[in-house]
Design a protein around this motif. Structure first.
Motif: not given
Length: 313
Positions: A211-215, A89-94, A217-224
């Motif tokens: 583990x995979x999202x930071x690879x 499911x994680x790779x499906x969503x990614x 280069x995405x910013x993990x934190x919502x800003x608003x």
């Protein structure tokens, strides 16, 4: 058997199918939330699962009640199946979230739901489910319908669009793997509550995506505050509500029927795409939707095997 007994039996049998259709309708809103939120596709997948895990634990887990969480520990074999499903499911969503960004709400959801063929094939080959002619004709109509939805203007699409199509199809494979693994866990869960399996599923996805999202280069934190609101709604509606309903119905239905019911998700996603994002549909695309609906009808109408037989193996 008297009339009242027949009526009660019919209502009992139709319950899982109705739940499955409701759940599929609810999760059809998923791609809309992904389009609305202002963070990267992988990060939105991470927060979908992370916030859903919090909601499940607080509202349903009730950790303040003595012994409550002890009941949430599944048997090792069941937990292993859930974690396997979490990886899928994680790779499906990614991949699916990227497809949403690249090709839009309706098409991306439709592509990801090619899982119907994965489920039907696996059901026939490995789960001993008989594939009657109505199912195969229905699947064929669905395939033709999906092809018609892809065909218009394909030669004029850029590389980003085609990459989105590839991500959508790859997500379909992962999605099918998830459904099979989680369905197997459901069949073996014993006294473990369904919401507990959902919580472990969310936790497993959080670990993989974390583990995979930071690879990427995405910013993990919502800003608003808007992003936090959208992500919370996404988690509560699509993951918690939708999948709790689907999770209860899934063990009572054959794999092919599960996939056909879930095909409502991309069909309704096209409705949201038209109503919310003003997607324009041509004649071939409308024909493709009609053929897909015909495929769903034939799959649900087949009567060559017990539709509501519980799977225990």
């Amino acid at each position: 058997m008297n009339a009242s007994s027949v009526s009660a039996s019919s209502a009992s049998n139709n319950g899982p199918l109705l739940q499955m259709l409701i759940g599929a309708s609810v999760i059809s809103s998923s791609a809309v939330f992904v389009r609305w939120v202002g963070i990267g596709p992988g990060a939105s997948a991470f927060w979908r699962m992370a916030l859903a895990a919090v909601i499940l634990l607080v509202l349903l887990g009730q950790p303040w009640r003595p012994g409550r969480l002890r009941a949430w520990r599944p048997q090792p074999r069941v937990l292993a199946l859930v974690m396997l499903g979490a990886v899928f499911l994680a790779f499906d969503l990614w991949m699916w979230h990227r497809s949403i960004v690249y090709v839009g709400v309706g098409l991306s959801t439709l592509l990801a739901n090619f899982q119907v063929f994965v489920l039907a094939g696996a059901g026939a080959l490995f789960l001993g489910e008989r594939a009657g002619w109505k199912l195969w004709v229905g699947l064929s109509l669905g395939l033709v319908g999906l092809a018609l939805l892809l065909a218009p203007g394909w030669e004029h699409m850029d590389s980003r669009f085609r990459l989105g199509v590839a991500f959508g199809l790859a997500a379909a494979l992962a999605y099918g793997g998830f459904l099979l693994a989680f369905r197997a866990a459901q069949a073996r869960r014993g006294g473990t509550p369904n919401e507990a399996l959902q919580w472990w599923l969310c936790l497993g996805c959080v670990l993989v995506l974390g583990l995979t999202v930071p690879l990427g280069g995405e910013d993990m934190w919502p800003h608003t505050a808007h992003d936090w609101l959208i992500l919370t709604a996404y988690a509560a509606i699509a993951q918690v509500l939708g999948w709790l309903v689907i999770g209860r119905a899934m063990p009572l239905l054959p794999a092919g029927i599960v996939g056909l019911c879930l095909l409502l998700q991309p069909l309704l996603a096209y409705v949201w795409d038209v109503l919310i994002f003003h997607k324009q549909l041509g004649g071939l695309e409308l024909l493709g939707i009609a053929l897909s609906l015909a495929g769903i009808f034939l799959g649900l109408a087949r009567g060559d095997q017990p539709l509501f037989a519980r799977k225990t193996g």
